[in-house]
Motif scaffolding. Structure first.
Motif, PDB file in Angstrom:
ATOM      1  N   THR A  43      34.246  44.202  47.128  1.00  0.00           N
ATOM      2  CA  THR A  43      34.696  43.101  47.765  1.00  0.00           C
ATOM      3  C   THR A  43      36.032  43.231  47.439  1.00  0.00           C
ATOM      4  N   ALA A  44      36.882  42.168  47.866  1.00  0.00           N
ATOM      5  CA  ALA A  44      38.356  42.208  47.580  1.00  0.00           C
ATOM      6  C   ALA A  44      38.643  40.602  47.696  1.00  0.00           C
ATOM      7  N   GLU A  45      39.735  40.104  47.131  1.00  0.00           N
ATOM      8  CA  GLU A  45      40.239  38.812  47.478  1.00  0.00           C
ATOM      9  C   GLU A  45      40.712  38.698  48.874  1.00  0.00           C
ATOM     10  N   GLU A  50      34.555  36.568  48.688  1.00  0.00           N
ATOM     11  CA  GLU A  50      33.922  36.583  47.311  1.00  0.00           C
ATOM     12  C   GLU A  50      32.956  35.315  47.026  1.00  0.00           C
ATOM     13  N   THR A  71      35.853  44.153  42.987  1.00  0.00           N
ATOM     14  CA  THR A  71      36.882  43.420  43.479  1.00  0.00           C
ATOM     15  C   THR A  71      38.393  43.891  43.379  1.00  0.00           C
ATOM     16  N   SER A  90      39.150  35.127  41.534  1.00  0.00           N
ATOM     17  CA  SER A  90      38.026  36.176  42.119  1.00  0.00           C
ATOM     18  C   SER A  90      36.741  35.781  41.447  1.00  0.00           C
ATOM     19  N   LEU A  94      33.050  34.654  42.420  1.00  0.00           N
ATOM     20  CA  LEU A  94      32.123  35.404  42.370  1.00  0.00           C
ATOM     21  C   LEU A  94      30.960  34.856  41.532  1.00  0.00           C
ATOM     22  N   TYR A 102      38.146  46.283  38.795  1.00  0.00           N
ATOM     23  CA  TYR A 102      39.013  45.519  39.323  1.00  0.00           C
ATOM     24  C   TYR A 102      40.028  46.463  39.710  1.00  0.00           C
TER      25      TYR A 102
END
Length: 272
Positions: A43-45, A50, A71, A90, A94, A102
């Motif tokens: 995932t990612a910000e 998230e 992330t 994040s 999560l 990261y």
């Protein structure tokens, strides 16, 4: 599932990409993937999902130690204070005390690489992320990070599929024992309808998408994170691991055009 060992982390070679999945759709997709046996969630910000992924992890019943969660910090948040705030946000969304990896999501024009990686290394030293890495870095940027700053990079996540040659980048990463994590591994769905891949798939009782994925997974030091929201597609991607490509198949895939890049935002680095 086979894992790539990098900077003390075992990275499952096949994971679930979640770009453009949000809300209940994202939560259901991650719950489905975890139930099928996926243990690597990306995932990612910037994805804005998230919180949905955090809810799916919490309800899954899968032991945290069995999961690999990646992330990323968006390229507007690469200054030290901004990165720390982004990381805290994040982690909270999560519902985790620690992520496994990261990443810097994209390089930025005005980024201060030494300050950026000092911040990332501190997060690692504090045990808040098990490893750090980058995404969308070209060889020139990687050389600065790896050879000058000497940051302990666990991977470079980039677009990679049967229609895009990444030989020079793969060569550099392999020389430094850094895995390549392939996003967009099915070329945004185009692999599924390619005639060459479909012919290979018929030969093996597989699908064209499975052939494209197995081509990536057959390469040393490469992992892939195909996006799939439906359980049927998720299972099909998992089953790609069992397709056996031969030299004739690989030669046919080598003959496909290798200059098709489908992700190229205005702030992307110069790739060549």
């Amino acid at each position: 599932m086979e894992k790539l060992q990098t900077q003390g982390v075992g990275l499952p070679r096949l994971g679930l990409g979640t770009f453009r999945m949000q809300g209940d759709v994202c939560r259901a997709a991650v719950e489905s993937a975890l139930a099928l046996g996926y243990r690597h969630i990306d995932t990612a910000e910037m994805y804005g999902n998230e919180d949905a992924i955090g809810a799916a992890i919490a309800s899954s019943g899968v032991a945290r130690g069995d999961l690999h969660i990646t992330t990323k910090a968006w390229n507007e948040n690469l200054a030290p204070d901004a990165m720390r705030r982004a990381f805290d946000t994040s982690l909270k969304k999560l519902r985790l005390d620690q992520v496994d990896l990261y990443l810097v999501h994209w390089p930025a024009q005005n980024m201060n690489l030494p300050a950026m990686f000092e911040t990332l290394i501190k997060l690692k030293q504090q045990g808040r992320t098990r490893a750090i890495g980058v995404a969308n870095f070209n060889i020139a940027l990687l050389k600065t990070v790896v050879e000058q700053i000497k940051a302990p990079i666990a991977c470079n996540q980039v677009e990679y599929h049967v229609f895009l040659d990444q030989t020079p980048l793969r060569g550099y990463l392999a020389a430094k024992s850094i895995p390549l994590v392939a996003y967009c591994p099915l070329a945004q769905g185009r692999a599924a309808t390619d005639q060459t891949l479909m012919a290979i798939a018929r030969k093996h009782g597989a699908t064209a998408a499975q052939v494209a994925l197995k081509w990536l997974l057959d390469q040393d030091g490469v992992a892939a994170i195909p996006k799939a929201s439906r359980a049927e597609s998720q299972k099909s991607n998992l089953d790609a691991q069992h397709v056996g490509l031969d030299d004739e198949d690989r030669a046919a895939i080598a003959g496909l055009p290798k200059n098709k890049r489908f992700v190229n935002p205005g702030f992307a680095p110069a790739w060549d």
